[in-house]
Write an enzyme that holds these catalytic residues in place. Structure first.
Site, PDB file in Angstrom:
ATOM      1  N   GLU A  10      33.785  42.272  40.666  1.00 51.93           N
ATOM      2  CA  GLU A  10      34.142  40.968  40.017  1.00 51.93           C
ATOM      3  C   GLU A  10      33.637  40.765  38.852  1.00 51.93           C
ATOM      4  O   GLU A  10      34.078  39.771  38.132  1.00 51.93           O
ATOM      5  CB  GLU A  10      34.190  39.847  41.281  1.00 51.93           C
ATOM      6  CG  GLU A  10      32.828  39.719  41.687  1.00 51.93           C
ATOM      7  CD  GLU A  10      31.944  38.793  40.755  1.00 51.93           C
ATOM      8  OE1 GLU A  10      32.538  37.826  40.332  1.00 51.93           O
ATOM      9  OE2 GLU A  10      30.837  38.893  40.730  1.00 51.93           O
ATOM     10  N   HIS A 307      36.382  39.908  45.418  1.00 56.57           N
ATOM     11  CA  HIS A 307      34.985  39.668  45.977  1.00 56.57           C
ATOM     12  C   HIS A 307      34.263  40.639  46.800  1.00 56.57           C
ATOM     13  O   HIS A 307      33.197  41.214  47.166  1.00 56.57           O
ATOM     14  CB  HIS A 307      34.612  38.097  46.120  1.00 56.57           C
ATOM     15  CG  HIS A 307      34.493  37.416  45.164  1.00 56.57           C
ATOM     16  ND1 HIS A 307      35.684  36.793  44.240  1.00 56.57           N
ATOM     17  CD2 HIS A 307      33.552  36.521  44.265  1.00 56.57           C
ATOM     18  CE1 HIS A 307      35.204  35.988  43.244  1.00 56.57           C
ATOM     19  NE2 HIS A 307      33.873  35.955  43.229  1.00 56.57           N
TER      20      HIS A 307
END
Length: 343
Positions: A10, A307
């Protein structure tokens, strides 16, 4: 020394926070390079710098590169010390994300600790206090430690000024946690927070939630904090089942109708209720660090987010564990922590 590319996955603050948490918990030095390199404002921002310096204080770490906008950081922890700590972000940067950095090494520390973190408690780019307290912490307590959090003052973007107090009674070891089924739904409720804003905003949001999820008046609550440093609006929908509580959030912003805010939160809850996966997408990436520290356990969730995948790639760099992913029922994914030797 472990070398981490801070732009991986991310590519934001999560890589930094997870690396700090695991460096402290495992007692391993780390160098993080290219921190947030792909972001419009690369390097360490104020909230990231607070996390670094707070982690250094907890673990008596030697640190190099802890300056605003720095894209490289060396962090060499020594012993983690239990105790009372107070950190002020000085902006609306997320207090809960700082807490996610500091909690892991304190869960098995030599004594109790208290963390006081001031900053943003409700902002669109981080889990709000209620998700932290209602969803994450009860599962953490099932692993052994006792962790109690209270919101002493809310802090909304952009003013910040919130205050969270967390008390930790550690456990000698963390117990593995398994969550494969949601179980029967016990209760659903919604809470609309309006700080320094007209009450009708909350009324309109809750009316949409009531229609969309079939909630009664007893399941709807309006909170009007008087001590907020600035205006703010958050809508929280909680789904409590036998095994856990899932929390879905939408935030009001200038020019966005209350009904649109509520529609967002309702759609999140409806997507969750339409599947059998017990762990929602936001909780999934939060659980991976404590489960990895326990050396076992697992859960079923929806398709992993960016994530979550970042955590799956990063955590084994610090700990002698591996993650296994396999299809589960109803399009869910089972994530299992395998300890040393594949256990």
């Amino acid at each position: 020394m472990i070398i981490i590319d801070g732009s991986q996955g991310e590519g934001g603050g999560q890589v930094l926070r997870t690396s700090l948490a695991l460096a402290m918990a495992a007692g391993r030095p780390v160098r993080i390079e290219r921190i947030r390199a792909g972001r419009p404002k690369p390097g360490l921002m104020r909230q990231h710098l607070v996390a670094v310096r707070a982690a250094a204080r907890l673990s008596d770490a030697r640190v190099d590169g802890d300056q605003l906008h720095s894209q490289q950081l060396t962090f060499e922890p020594r012993a983690v010390s239990a105790g009372e700590y107070h950190f002020d972000i000085g902006s609306a940067g997320s207090a809960t994300l700082v807490l996610h950095t500091l909690l892991p090494p304190l869960l098995t520390a030599s004594g109790p600790s208290r963390l006081v973190v001031e900053g943003g408690t409700h902002n669109p780019l981080a889990p709000p206090f209620e998700q932290f307290a209602w969803s994450f912490l009860p599962l953490l307590e099932r692993m052994g430690p006792r962790v109690a959090a209270r919101l002493e003052r809310p802090g909304f973007f952009p003013a910040g000024g919130g205050r969270i107090v967390v008390d930790i009674e550690p456990s000698a070891d963390l117990r593995p946690l398994e969550i494969w089924e949601r179980g029967a739904i016990r209760r659903r409720w919604a809470e609309a927070i309006v700080a320094r804003l007209p009450r009708h905003i909350a009324d309109r949001e809750l009316a949409v939630v009531a229609r969309g999820l079939g909630l009664s008046d007893g399941d709807l609550k309006i909170v009007e904090p008087r001590d907020s440093a600035g205006p703010g609006n958050a809508l929280l929908i909680a789904v409590e089942s036998e095994r856990l509580t899932a929390v879905f959030t939408a935030f009001g912003s200038k020019g966005v109708p209350a009904e649109a805010v509520a529609d967002d939160a309702v759609r999140q809850a409806q997507r969750y209720l339409a599947t059998d996966a017990p762990v929602d997408e936001h909780l999934a990436d939060q659980l991976l660090v404590p489960l990895a520290l326990a050396g076992g356990g697992g859960f079923a969730t929806t398709a992993p987010t960016g994530h979550t995948r970042t955590q799956l790639d990063l955590i084994p760099r610090f700990l002698d564990i591996a993650f296994a992913l396999a299809p589960s029922a109803d399009s869910a994914v089972a994530i299992t922590v395998q300890g040393a030797g594949g256990q």
